[in-house]
Write a protein that holds these residues in place. Structure first.
Motif, PDB file in Angstrom:
ATOM      1  N   ASN A  84     -57.348  -9.842   3.655  1.00 27.88           N
ATOM      2  CA  ASN A  84     -57.386 -11.186   3.071  1.00 27.88           C
ATOM      3  C   ASN A  84     -56.000 -11.708   2.712  1.00 27.88           C
ATOM      4  O   ASN A  84     -55.860 -12.597   1.884  1.00 27.88           O
ATOM      5  CB  ASN A  84     -58.277 -11.216   1.830  1.00 27.88           C
ATOM      6  CG  ASN A  84     -59.743 -11.230   2.188  1.00 27.88           C
ATOM      7  OD1 ASN A  84     -60.098 -11.114   3.352  1.00 27.88           O
ATOM      8  ND2 ASN A  84     -60.589 -11.352   1.205  1.00 27.88           N
ATOM      9  N   THR A  85     -54.983 -11.192   3.365  1.00 30.18           N
ATOM     10  CA  THR A  85     -53.630 -11.665   3.104  1.00 30.18           C
ATOM     11  C   THR A  85     -53.483 -13.124   3.535  1.00 30.18           C
ATOM     12  O   THR A  85     -54.104 -13.567   4.498  1.00 30.18           O
ATOM     13  CB  THR A  85     -52.578 -10.793   3.817  1.00 30.18           C
ATOM     14  OG1 THR A  85     -51.285 -11.271   3.447  1.00 30.18           O
ATOM     15  CG2 THR A  85     -52.738 -10.841   5.323  1.00 30.18           C
ATOM     16  N   LEU A  86     -52.689 -13.863   2.780  1.00 31.19           N
ATOM     17  CA  LEU A  86     -52.390 -15.254   3.123  1.00 31.19           C
ATOM     18  C   LEU A  86     -50.933 -15.418   3.550  1.00 31.19           C
ATOM     19  O   LEU A  86     -50.462 -16.529   3.733  1.00 31.19           O
ATOM     20  CB  LEU A  86     -52.704 -16.177   1.941  1.00 31.19           C
ATOM     21  CG  LEU A  86     -54.175 -16.273   1.557  1.00 31.19           C
ATOM     22  CD1 LEU A  86     -54.354 -17.186   0.351  1.00 31.19           C
ATOM     23  CD2 LEU A  86     -55.022 -16.748   2.723  1.00 31.19           C
ATOM     24  N   GLY A  87     -50.213 -14.311   3.696  1.00 28.62           N
ATOM     25  CA  GLY A  87     -48.858 -14.353   4.217  1.00 28.62           C
ATOM     26  C   GLY A  87     -47.764 -14.124   3.204  1.00 28.62           C
ATOM     27  O   GLY A  87     -46.670 -13.713   3.559  1.00 28.62           O
ATOM     28  N   SER A  88     -48.021 -14.408   1.936  1.00 29.55           N
ATOM     29  CA  SER A  88     -47.014 -14.162   0.892  1.00 29.55           C
ATOM     30  C   SER A  88     -47.695 -14.163  -0.473  1.00 29.55           C
ATOM     31  O   SER A  88     -48.860 -14.521  -0.592  1.00 29.55           O
ATOM     32  CB  SER A  88     -45.915 -15.231   0.934  1.00 29.55           C
ATOM     33  OG  SER A  88     -46.378 -16.448   0.405  1.00 29.55           O
ATOM     34  N   ARG A  89     -46.955 -13.759  -1.486  1.00 30.18           N
ATOM     35  CA  ARG A  89     -47.460 -13.838  -2.866  1.00 30.18           C
ATOM     36  C   ARG A  89     -47.470 -15.292  -3.341  1.00 30.18           C
ATOM     37  O   ARG A  89     -48.305 -15.683  -4.131  1.00 30.18           O
ATOM     38  CB  ARG A  89     -46.603 -13.008  -3.816  1.00 30.18           C
ATOM     39  CG  ARG A  89     -46.745 -11.533  -3.637  1.00 30.18           C
ATOM     40  CD  ARG A  89     -47.915 -11.023  -4.462  1.00 30.18           C
ATOM     41  NE  ARG A  89     -48.015  -9.590  -4.296  1.00 30.18           N
ATOM     42  CZ  ARG A  89     -49.051  -8.994  -3.732  1.00 30.18           C
ATOM     43  NH1 ARG A  89     -50.070  -9.705  -3.304  1.00 30.18           N
ATOM     44  NH2 ARG A  89     -49.080  -7.702  -3.603  1.00 30.18           N
ATOM     45  N   SER A 102     -43.656 -18.460   4.733  1.00 31.49           N
ATOM     46  CA  SER A 102     -43.807 -17.229   5.502  1.00 31.49           C
ATOM     47  C   SER A 102     -44.228 -17.609   6.920  1.00 31.49           C
ATOM     48  O   SER A 102     -44.895 -18.626   7.124  1.00 31.49           O
ATOM     49  CB  SER A 102     -44.882 -16.350   4.849  1.00 31.49           C
ATOM     50  OG  SER A 102     -45.218 -15.268   5.668  1.00 31.49           O
ATOM     51  N   GLU A 103     -43.833 -16.789   7.895  1.00 27.95           N
ATOM     52  CA  GLU A 103     -44.255 -17.055   9.275  1.00 27.95           C
ATOM     53  C   GLU A 103     -45.768 -16.997   9.417  1.00 27.95           C
ATOM     54  O   GLU A 103     -46.367 -17.747  10.168  1.00 27.95           O
ATOM     55  CB  GLU A 103     -43.618 -16.032  10.220  1.00 27.95           C
ATOM     56  CG  GLU A 103     -42.426 -16.571  10.946  1.00 27.95           C
ATOM     57  CD  GLU A 103     -41.882 -15.576  11.931  1.00 27.95           C
ATOM     58  OE1 GLU A 103     -42.628 -15.150  12.824  1.00 27.95           O
ATOM     59  OE2 GLU A 103     -40.702 -15.240  11.796  1.00 27.95           O
ATOM     60  N   PHE A 104     -46.392 -16.068   8.701  1.00 23.10           N
ATOM     61  CA  PHE A 104     -47.847 -15.923   8.721  1.00 23.10           C
ATOM     62  C   PHE A 104     -48.417 -16.781   7.599  1.00 23.10           C
ATOM     63  O   PHE A 104     -48.114 -16.575   6.430  1.00 23.10           O
ATOM     64  CB  PHE A 104     -48.213 -14.444   8.537  1.00 23.10           C
ATOM     65  CG  PHE A 104     -49.688 -14.172   8.648  1.00 23.10           C
ATOM     66  CD1 PHE A 104     -50.354 -14.348   9.842  1.00 23.10           C
ATOM     67  CD2 PHE A 104     -50.406 -13.738   7.551  1.00 23.10           C
ATOM     68  CE1 PHE A 104     -51.712 -14.097   9.951  1.00 23.10           C
ATOM     69  CE2 PHE A 104     -51.759 -13.477   7.648  1.00 23.10           C
ATOM     70  CZ  PHE A 104     -52.407 -13.660   8.855  1.00 23.10           C
ATOM     71  N   ASN A 105     -49.244 -17.781   7.949  1.00 20.48           N
ATOM     72  CA  ASN A 105     -49.734 -18.748   6.967  1.00 20.48           C
ATOM     73  C   ASN A 105     -51.147 -19.200   7.346  1.00 20.48           C
ATOM     74  O   ASN A 105     -51.351 -20.353   7.703  1.00 20.48           O
ATOM     75  CB  ASN A 105     -48.774 -19.944   6.907  1.00 20.48           C
ATOM     76  CG  ASN A 105     -49.166 -20.944   5.847  1.00 20.48           C
ATOM     77  OD1 ASN A 105     -49.885 -20.634   4.907  1.00 20.48           O
ATOM     78  ND2 ASN A 105     -48.693 -22.164   6.001  1.00 20.48           N
ATOM     79  N   PRO A 106     -52.150 -18.299   7.268  1.00 17.25           N
ATOM     80  CA  PRO A 106     -53.494 -18.677   7.717  1.00 17.25           C
ATOM     81  C   PRO A 106     -54.236 -19.624   6.778  1.00 17.25           C
ATOM     82  O   PRO A 106     -55.000 -20.465   7.217  1.00 17.25           O
ATOM     83  CB  PRO A 106     -54.223 -17.344   7.823  1.00 17.25           C
ATOM     84  CG  PRO A 106     -53.538 -16.484   6.815  1.00 17.25           C
ATOM     85  CD  PRO A 106     -52.096 -16.909   6.836  1.00 17.25           C
ATOM     86  N   GLY A 107     -54.077 -19.492   5.481  1.00 20.02           N
ATOM     87  CA  GLY A 107     -54.748 -20.355   4.521  1.00 20.02           C
ATOM     88  C   GLY A 107     -56.201 -19.986   4.275  1.00 20.02           C
ATOM     89  O   GLY A 107     -56.810 -19.207   5.011  1.00 20.02           O
TER      90      GLY A 107
END
Length: 162
Positions: free
Chosen positions: A108-113, A145-150
């Motif tokens: 469930n990561t969203l790419g950053s804190r 962050s490069e990874f940003n799914p939301g």
């Protein structure tokens, strides 16, 4: 869950002596955009202070919110909330609350804190000042962050005015 209960108690104690403030409880469902994430139920608690700016039917106020997902994902944010009153009872609400996010599961990561919660809702205010609203939220890291799914969430909210 104890942390969420502690925040609710603290917000209630702080809000009680002042007027034109709101404590908002919400319940809903979160839809993660990353395919490996787990969609889940959500509880939210938001505190909105007395408006610092009012112009006609539009107002702005400071706000803070905690969101807890059923698997332990947690977001805590603070920022600005606004409301536009259509007439005596109906209103729209919007807010932007940058904050910190902790995932309960790695998937469930969203790419950053750092994650920003934005909200748009429509509500009905009762004669006693309390209200109910239906809102959608979106959390993302604003591409820091490069990874940003939301993640998108639908919430049914109860506003308790003080």
């Amino acid at each position: 869950m104890k942390f969420f209960a502690y925040i609710a108690l603290l917000a209630t104690c702080c809000a009680a002596p002042l007027h034109a403030q709101s404590l908002i409880l919400g319940s809903g469902y979160a839809d993660f955009q990353y395919e490996r994430s787990e969609d889940q139920a959500v509880l939210s608690l938001e505190y909105q202070h007395t408006p610092f700016w009012e112009r006609g039917r539009l107002s702005a106020r400071l706000a803070a919110a905690a969101t807890l997902h059923s698997n332990g994902d947690f977001h805590l944010g603070a920022g600005v909330a606004s409301e536009y009153a259509f007439d005596r009872n109906w209103f729209i609400e919007a807010s932007v609350l940058p904050g910190v996010y902790f995932e309960g599961e790695d998937s469930n990561t969203l790419g950053s804190r750092f994650e920003v919660r934005s909200l748009l809702g429509v509500g009905y205010r009762f004669d006693n000042g309390d209200a109910v609203s239906l809102a959608i939220t979106h959390k993302s890291n604003a591409s820091v962050s490069e990874f940003n799914p939301g993640v998108n969430t639908v919430l049914l909210r109860f506003h308790r005015s003080f």
